[in-house]
Design a protein around this motif. Structure first.
Motif, PDB file in Angstrom:
ATOM      1  N   SER A  28       0.827  -1.214   0.000  1.00  0.00           N
ATOM      2  CA  SER A  28       0.000   0.000   0.000  1.00  0.00           C
ATOM      3  C   SER A  28       0.855   1.254   0.000  1.00  0.00           C
ATOM      4  CB  SER A  28      -0.925  -0.005   1.226  1.00  0.00           C
ATOM      5  OG  SER A  28      -1.799  -1.117   1.189  1.00  0.00           O
ATOM      6  N   ILE A  31       1.803   2.068  -3.591  1.00  0.00           N
ATOM      7  CA  ILE A  31       0.731   2.425  -4.534  1.00  0.00           C
ATOM      8  C   ILE A  31       0.740   3.911  -4.896  1.00  0.00           C
ATOM      9  CG2 ILE A  31      -1.784   2.615  -4.765  1.00  0.00           C
ATOM     10  CD1 ILE A  31      -2.009  -0.096  -3.401  1.00  0.00           C
ATOM     11  N   PRO A  32       0.859   4.852  -3.954  1.00  0.00           N
ATOM     12  CA  PRO A  32       0.884   6.281  -4.346  1.00  0.00           C
ATOM     13  C   PRO A  32       2.006   6.602  -5.323  1.00  0.00           C
ATOM     14  CG  PRO A  32       0.540   6.072  -1.984  1.00  0.00           C
ATOM     15  CD  PRO A  32       0.876   4.703  -2.478  1.00  0.00           C
ATOM     16  N   ILE A  34       3.344   4.522  -7.486  1.00  0.00           N
ATOM     17  CA  ILE A  34       2.976   3.933  -8.780  1.00  0.00           C
ATOM     18  C   ILE A  34       1.950   4.803  -9.497  1.00  0.00           C
ATOM     19  CG2 ILE A  34       1.875   1.942  -9.886  1.00  0.00           C
ATOM     20  CD1 ILE A  34       3.063   0.212  -7.639  1.00  0.00           C
ATOM     21  N   VAL A  35       0.948   5.265  -8.754  1.00  0.00           N
ATOM     22  CA  VAL A  35      -0.084   6.143  -9.340  1.00  0.00           C
ATOM     23  C   VAL A  35       0.548   7.440  -9.844  1.00  0.00           C
ATOM     24  CG1 VAL A  35      -2.154   7.488  -8.838  1.00  0.00           C
ATOM     25  CG2 VAL A  35      -1.931   5.179  -7.934  1.00  0.00           C
ATOM     26  N   TYR A  36       1.463   8.003  -9.063  1.00  0.00           N
ATOM     27  CA  TYR A  36       2.158   9.234  -9.466  1.00  0.00           C
ATOM     28  C   TYR A  36       2.907   9.022 -10.779  1.00  0.00           C
ATOM     29  CZ  TYR A  36       5.429  13.157  -9.295  1.00  0.00           C
ATOM     30  OH  TYR A  36       6.170  14.269  -9.612  1.00  0.00           O
ATOM     31  N   ILE A  38       2.356   6.768 -13.101  1.00  0.00           N
ATOM     32  CA  ILE A  38       1.418   6.545 -14.211  1.00  0.00           C
ATOM     33  C   ILE A  38       0.856   7.874 -14.715  1.00  0.00           C
ATOM     34  CG2 ILE A  38      -0.827   5.572 -14.831  1.00  0.00           C
ATOM     35  CD1 ILE A  38      -0.198   3.236 -12.943  1.00  0.00           C
ATOM     36  N   ILE A  39       0.468   8.755 -13.774  1.00  0.00           N
ATOM     37  CA  ILE A  39      -0.171  10.015 -14.156  1.00  0.00           C
ATOM     38  C   ILE A  39       0.818  10.996 -14.766  1.00  0.00           C
ATOM     39  CG2 ILE A  39      -1.375  12.054 -13.276  1.00  0.00           C
ATOM     40  CD1 ILE A  39      -2.686  10.262 -11.190  1.00  0.00           C
TER      41      ILE A  39
END
Length: 314
Positions: A28, A31-32, A34-36, A38-39
């Motif tokens: 967890s 995850i932030p 990874i999201v960063y 991707i965006i």
């Protein structure tokens, strides 16, 4: 002999979720990040297509007119772009020459200190400039190098008559930019080296002392080889970033007088792309520089791999 059965996709998915459940706290936390990525790193890759289009603010990426390699042809004929390339390589080359070796020397000197209080004090002082923004440091440098600044006062004190504003002298800008960047980041660059040195087995040094090795011999034969992988990694990253000069520093220190020597690729892309609105041209420049940086990264990795007995640090 029985053949191995490859697990089905359904089995692999169940195994992945089972492993995730066992480490959900650690997963967890990732995850932030990874999201960063991707965006802000992967989705914008699609926008590179405008390097091959004539894109304006009234167009969408899909509706903009295709122009093929026209933007890259303009780059090849743009003398201001090539001047920014020369400046970037000149400043980055000086930064590499001084900024790559100096953190190693400082790290070794700090590691050799025996007084723990003095050691921590030196580390704190050397780290401090890294945490100051270029807005602050730039203001300090502009004041120091002004006509009545500290630099001229020191020169006058040692008998050299100086009253000029050095920040307006384009011929001195490369040295000012490179050495000020080294001053800001050299202390921070010692962290990886000191962390690696702290893991060196002390028995190596004890054995060397018994064999009569001096401190310099111990540094050269034990300390430096033990941090060789970190040195190689920093070299790869430094060489691959030769075309990515510091934009913040340039925007603070550049003025109308030193611009011919201060304009670097990043500031040129910023000026052409955002201030003049030529997004396609700026994207083409950025794409070309990124490709060259990847080539430098791979080439430097191959060279360091050869020097490290075919062991890659990446």
């Amino acid at each position: 002999m029985e053949a191995k059965v490859k697990p089905t996709l359904n089995v692999r998915i169940k195994k992945w979720f089972r492993n995730f459940g066992r480490q959900w706290q650690l997963q967890s936390m990732a995850i932030p990040g990874i999201v960063y990525m991707i965006i802000f790193s992967f989705i914008p890759i699609y926008g590179l297509v405008i390097a091959f289009k004539n894109y304006t603010v009234i167009d969408t990426i899909e509706s903009a007119q295709w122009v093929g390699l026209e933007n890259f042809k303009i780059i090849m004929e743009d003398k201001y772009f090539w001047q920014s390339v020369v400046n970037t390589l000149g400043i980055s080359g000086l930064k590499l020459a001084f900024g790559f070796v100096l953190p190693i020397i400082i790290a070794v000197m700090i590691y050799e200190l025996r007084d723990s209080v003095f050691k921590r004090t030196i580390q704190t002082i050397s780290y401090l400039p890294h945490f100051l923004s270029w807005i602050i440091l730039g203001g300090m440098l502009i004041t120091w190098f002004s006509s009545n600044g500290m630099i001229n006062e020191l020169l006058n004190f040692i008998g050299i008559q100086a009253k000029q504003n050095h920040m307006l002298d384009a011929g001195k800008y490369w040295w000012i930019a490179s050495l000020s960047d080294v001053w800001k980041e050299a202390g921070w660059g010692t962290i990886l080296y000191l962390a690696t040195m702290s893991r060196i087995d002390p028995t190596y040094y004890e054995a060397a002392k018994m064999d009569g090795a001096t401190r310099m011999r111990q540094i050269w034969s034990i300390t430096i080889p033990m941090i060789r992988n970190i040195i190689s990694l920093n070299l790869i990253l430094s060489v691959s970033g030769l075309f990515n000069s510091n934009l913040d520093q340039t925007l603070v220190l550049m003025n109308s007088q030193n611009q011919p020597k201060a304009e670097v690729i990043n500031s040129y892309v910023y000026r052409v792309g955002l201030m003049q609105g030529d997004f396609s041209y700026a994207t083409a420049v950025g794409l070309g520089i990124s490709i060259i940086s990847v080539i430098l990264l791979v080439a430097t990795n191959i060279v360091t791999k050869k020097l490290n007995d075919n062991q890659s640090v990446l």
